[in-house]
Structure formats: structure tokens, C-alpha cells
Scaffold this active site. Structure first.
Site, PDB file in Angstrom:
ATOM      1  CG  HIS A 186      -1.920   0.042  -6.694  1.00  0.00           C
ATOM      2  ND1 HIS A 186      -2.470  -1.027  -6.047  1.00  0.00           N
ATOM      3  CD2 HIS A 186      -1.136   0.683  -5.785  1.00  0.00           C
ATOM      4  CE1 HIS A 186      -2.046  -1.039  -4.785  1.00  0.00           C
ATOM      5  NE2 HIS A 186      -1.232  -0.009  -4.609  1.00  0.00           N
ATOM      6  N   GLY A 201       0.204  -3.699   2.246  1.00  0.00           N
ATOM      7  CA  GLY A 201      -0.838  -3.758   3.269  1.00  0.00           C
ATOM      8  C   GLY A 201      -0.725  -4.947   4.214  1.00  0.00           C
ATOM      9  N   GLY A 211       1.082   3.401   1.363  1.00  0.00           N
ATOM     10  CA  GLY A 211      -0.361   3.236   1.503  1.00  0.00           C
ATOM     11  C   GLY A 211      -0.802   3.572   2.917  1.00  0.00           C
ATOM     12  N   GLY A 212      -0.919   2.554   3.749  1.00  0.00           N
ATOM     13  CA  GLY A 212      -1.463   2.708   5.104  1.00  0.00           C
ATOM     14  C   GLY A 212      -0.840   3.839   5.908  1.00  0.00           C
ATOM     15  CG  ASN A 228      -2.522   4.414  -3.202  1.00  0.00           C
ATOM     16  OD1 ASN A 228      -3.593   4.989  -3.363  1.00  0.00           O
ATOM     17  ND2 ASN A 228      -2.330   3.145  -3.531  1.00  0.00           N
ATOM     18  CD1 TRP A 229      -3.388   9.433   1.132  1.00  0.00           C
ATOM     19  CD2 TRP A 229      -5.095  10.869   1.003  1.00  0.00           C
ATOM     20  NE1 TRP A 229      -2.934  10.653   1.569  1.00  0.00           N
ATOM     21  CE2 TRP A 229      -3.974  11.558   1.495  1.00  0.00           C
ATOM     22  CE3 TRP A 229      -6.287  11.576   0.828  1.00  0.00           C
ATOM     23  CZ2 TRP A 229      -3.997  12.910   1.831  1.00  0.00           C
ATOM     24  CZ3 TRP A 229      -6.320  12.928   1.155  1.00  0.00           C
ATOM     25  CH2 TRP A 229      -5.182  13.586   1.658  1.00  0.00           C
ATOM     26  CE  LYS A 230      -3.341   0.903  -0.534  1.00  0.00           C
ATOM     27  NZ  LYS A 230      -3.008  -0.493  -0.502  1.00  0.00           N
ATOM     28  CB  SER A 245       4.508  -2.960   4.734  1.00  0.00           C
ATOM     29  OG  SER A 245       3.329  -3.700   4.492  1.00  0.00           O
ATOM     30  CD  GLU A 253       3.154  -0.053  -4.562  1.00  0.00           C
ATOM     31  OE1 GLU A 253       3.277   0.718  -3.610  1.00  0.00           O
ATOM     32  OE2 GLU A 253       2.058  -0.352  -5.060  1.00  0.00           O
ATOM     33  CD  GLU A 282      -4.672  -2.128  -3.253  1.00  0.00           C
ATOM     34  OE1 GLU A 282      -5.168  -1.000  -3.382  1.00  0.00           O
ATOM     35  OE2 GLU A 282      -3.923  -2.427  -2.295  1.00  0.00           O
TER      36      GLU A 282
END
Ligand code: PEP
Length: 258
Positions: A102, A180, A241-242, A10-12, A220, A174, A104
Site C-alpha cells: 500500500h 483519501g 478506504g474511507g 481497508n480500515w487502516k 476515493s 491505486e 502508505e
């Protein structure tokens, strides 16, 4: 039958078009010598404006090892919905998967369980795969309502889906406090929650569906954590993600899931 693992990045809200093309090419370069049959399902989710660039890089490569996802969609097919993208539009842009629910999007954009359910139906009826996110906040975990909260999210997200549609879907567990933050959920605890989710699916549908559905862990995930996560009985992959933002770390996670 064994469930095929899925590693989704997930590149956000990162990566301009050229950066997206470079990252896509970098991932494929890293996976070049890997046997396609042995790889997990590898999925990348760029932001809307970079879907074209990523899709072009994937199509030009033609190796078929990496698939495209969107990070969101709208459930209506077309019309006066300024700023939104329909599932059909995302399919047209090359997407085979769409992430929905998600944390967010729930927190900043008001996405509700009912919207997640409508989106899941729209995605499945267009032949795409929803990656349905769920997870508890730190407050909910500390209050001891994790299982209750997640069961409720899953029950509402899967309302009125057929068993066949449910089996094709992917769930990502998640925990919000792990997203994150660098704080990965203990693998055994993540596995416990994921087995609980599988049991909810069994109750909503049947044992066959609960055995078929892929349930990922997200929060993470790093190259150093993936092997232990994949060694758990019920974890079928990761939503990353990251660590999906560099080709090297994402490819290491993919290889760690083989
Ligand atoms: C995510 O955003 O879905 C996620 C899991 O992020 P991170 O890996 O950075 O925690």
C-alpha cells in the site's frame, strides 16, 4: 471464464475491538438478504488488534459472505523481528488475504518492491491471497511516467512467481493522488491503466494468467462511483478506504458491484 469481482475494505488504523465487531456485524446485516452466490468476494481488512474481534463476528455469523484480510505482514516465518506478524500468524487469526505494498506503507514505513515480492511469495506459499497495491504519485503522473512506474512495480512484485501463483493474486491500482482525497480517477483512465497492467502480466506470464488475475481500482471509491467503475472492461472491483468505515456505504459499494 468471467472474473469474480472483489470489494475489499481497508480500515487502516481505525476501529477498536468493539467498533470492529460492530462494523463487521453491521456489514453482514446489510448483506443479509443478498444471495451469497451473486455477491462479489467481500473482504474486510481491520488493523492487527481488531482481527480477533472481526473474525469472531464473522465466525459467529457463519454466513460466509465476508472474508478477512490483514493490512500488512512480514515475509519471515518466525524469529527476532520485533513488532512484526508472519503470514502463518495472520492465517491463524483467520485471514485469507493480505494487503501488501500500500502506498502508505511504502511512504511511511519504507516498504520496497523487493519487500513486496518477498511478502507475496510468503503469502502465496501459505495458501493466502496477496492484494498487491501499485500506483503513481501526482508528480509521476504529471511527468508522464505513470505506465513506466507501474510496469516496474508490477514486474518487481511478481518476480519468480509461477503463473498459477500470479493468477491467484489480486492487484489494486491505486493512484496515490486519489487516495483519501475525494478525487476519484476518471473511470476510463483507471481502466486504461488497469488494461496496461493486465498486459504487463501477459508479458511476464501468459494470456491465460492475464485473463484470470483480478485487478481492482482504489482511490476515493464511493457508492456514487462504483457502478461506472464496474462497467469498465478491465476493472474487477475496488479497494475502498474511507467509505469502508461505515456499514451502509461499504454495503452500497458491494451491491453496486453486483
Ligand atoms: C486505500 O487506502 O486503499 C484507499 C483507496 O483509500 P480511500 O478509499 O479513502 O481513497
Amino acid at each position: 471464464m468471467a472474473r469474480r469481482p472483489v470489494i475489499a475494505g481497508n480500515w487502516k488504523m481505525h476501529n477498536l475491538q468493539q467498533e470492529a465487531a460492530d462494523l463487521t456485524n453491521g456489514i453482514m446485516q446489510e448483506l443479509k438478504s443478498e444471495d451469497k452466490e451473486k455477491l462479489p468476494e467481500v473482504v474486510i481488512a481491520p488493523t492487527f488488534t481488531s482481527l480477533y474481534a472481526a473474525n469472531k463476528a464473522l465466525t459467529d455469523c457463519g454466513c460466509g459472505k465476508v472474508k478477512l484480510a490483514a493490512q500488512n505482514c512480514y515475509f519471515e516465518t518466525k524469529g527476532a523481528f520485533t513488532g512484526e506478524c508472519s503470514v502463518e500468524m495472520l492465517k491463524d487469526a483467520g485471514c485469507e488475504y493480505i494487503i501488501i505494498g500500500h502506498s502508505e506503507r511504502r511512504e511511511y514505513f519504507g516498504e520496497t518492491d523487493e519487500m513486496v515480492n518477498k511478502k507475496a511469495k510468503a503469502i502465496l506459499s501459505n495458501g493466502l491471497v496477496p492484494i498487491i497495491c501499485c500506483g503513481e504519485s501526482l508528480e509521476q503522473r504529471e511527468a508522464g511516467v505513470t505506465d513506466y512506474h507501474i510496469s516496474s512495480q508490477i514486474t518487481k512484485a511478481f518476480r519468480d512467481l509461477t503463473a498459477e501463483q500470479a493468477a491467484k493474486s489480486i492487484i489494486a491500482y491505486e493512484p496515490i493522488w486519489a487516495i483519501g482525497t475525494g478525487k476519484t480517477c476518471d473511470s476510463k483512465e483507471a481502466n486504461r491503466v488497469i488494461a496496461m497492467i493486465r498486459n504487463v502480466i501477459k508479458g511476464l506470464f501468459d494470456a491465460k494468467t492475464s485473463e484470470a488475475i483480478r485487478i481492482l481500482y482504489g482511490g476515493s471509491v464511493k457508492p456514487a462511483t462504483i457502478k461506472e467503475q464496474m462497467a469498465q472492461s478491465d476493472i474487477d472491483g475496488a479497494l475502498v478506504g474511507g467509505a469502508s468505515l461505515t456499514a451502509d456505504s461499504f454495503a452500497q459499494i458491494v451491491k453496486g458491484a453486483m
